[in-house]
Design a protein around this motif. Structure first.
Motif, PDB file in Angstrom:
ATOM      1  N   ASP A  97       0.836  -1.215   0.000  1.00 41.24           N
ATOM      2  CA  ASP A  97       0.000   0.000   0.000  1.00 41.24           C
ATOM      3  C   ASP A  97       0.866   1.258   0.000  1.00 41.24           C
ATOM      4  OD1 ASP A  97      -2.374  -1.455   0.042  1.00 41.24           O
ATOM      5  OD2 ASP A  97      -2.570  -1.377   2.223  1.00 41.24           O
ATOM      6  N   GLY A  98       1.892   1.285   0.872  1.00 41.75           N
ATOM      7  CA  GLY A  98       2.793   2.434   0.919  1.00 41.75           C
ATOM      8  C   GLY A  98       3.547   2.625  -0.379  1.00 41.75           C
ATOM      9  N   LEU A  99       3.970   1.511  -0.991  1.00 44.28           N
ATOM     10  CA  LEU A  99       4.683   1.573  -2.268  1.00 44.28           C
ATOM     11  C   LEU A  99       3.789   2.115  -3.377  1.00 44.28           C
ATOM     12  CD1 LEU A  99       7.155   0.924  -4.039  1.00 44.28           C
ATOM     13  CD2 LEU A  99       6.273  -1.414  -4.253  1.00 44.28           C
ATOM     14  N   VAL A 100       2.549   1.658  -3.419  1.00 42.49           N
ATOM     15  CA  VAL A 100       1.608   2.139  -4.442  1.00 42.49           C
ATOM     16  C   VAL A 100       1.372   3.637  -4.275  1.00 42.49           C
ATOM     17  CG1 VAL A 100      -0.800   2.015  -5.226  1.00 42.49           C
ATOM     18  CG2 VAL A 100       0.488  -0.093  -4.827  1.00 42.49           C
ATOM     19  N   GLY A 101       1.108   4.065  -3.035  1.00 37.50           N
ATOM     20  CA  GLY A 101       0.900   5.498  -2.784  1.00 37.50           C
ATOM     21  C   GLY A 101       2.107   6.328  -3.183  1.00 37.50           C
ATOM     22  N   GLY A 102       3.310   5.847  -2.827  1.00 41.93           N
ATOM     23  CA  GLY A 102       4.534   6.561  -3.169  1.00 41.93           C
ATOM     24  C   GLY A 102       4.800   6.600  -4.660  1.00 41.93           C
TER      25      GLY A 102
END
Length: 194
Positions: free
Chosen positions: A175-180
């Motif tokens: 999730d953090g990777l997608v947002g970033g």
């Protein structure tokens, strides 16, 4: 940006900080009265974190813009105040929303930090590929550090943040990777337009 130059941004930042700090302190007190010791510890750590952010904003030369710090304070309130104290983590995908939002927030923060460290002229000369890779790596590394802290809390303080399911850790990092990643592409697109 004019708000940041004339001092109103700093006043607004203090107002948001005190509002969130007081609400979280009240929530921590309520958790203490309810015998929710794990949530009390999380509340105390969060209040210490907010104090550290405020200290860094006042003392460090690389302080972040007030609008961004207010977003961070809002995120802290949503995750701890509503999520931990208010039971919002029981809502399906609330945790996914937070980790996606944190990826976006960290990507924006990494871009602000890069510009402050290098200055506008040097940042303007950096290739897009480097900037994109930097933002994505910063977001993913920050997500990994967060998961390490959750793991430490579970092992050392008997929290149950990660539970017994390793999928939760991986999904949170994704999730953090997608947002970033999405934010990196948006920042690069805006940079090309300029």
């Amino acid at each position: 940006m004019e708000l940041l130059k004339n001092g109103h941004g700093e006043t607004g930042e203090r107002t948001v900080w005190w509002s969130v700090f007081i609400l979280l302190a009240i929530g921590t007190g309520y958790m203490f009265a309810s015998g929710e010791n794990t949530k009390v510890i999380m509340g105390i750590f969060t209040l210490i974190l907010m104090g550290a952010i405020a200290f860094a904003q006042r003392r460090l030369k690389l302080s972040l813009p007030s609008f961004f710090v207010n977003i961070v304070y809002g995120f802290i309130f949503i995750s701890v105040g509503l999520g931990t104290f208010g039971g919002f983590y029981d809502i399906p995908h609330f945790d996914d929303f937070l980790h996606l939002a944190s990826g976006i927030m960290l990507a924006v923060g990494s871009w602000i930090i890069l510009q402050k460290m290098l200055g506008e002229q040097l940042t303007a000369r950096l290739p897009n590929a480097f900037i994109g890779l930097y933002i994505i790596c910063f977001s993913l590394a920050s997500a990994a550090v967060w998961e390490l802290m959750e793991f430490a809390g579970d092992k050392l303080l008997n929290f149950t943040i990660q539970g017994r399911n390793p999928d939760d850790t991986m999904i949170d990092m994704i999730d953090g990777l997608v947002g970033g990643t999405v934010t990196a592409f948006i920042i690069l697109r805006q940079r090309q337009r300029k």
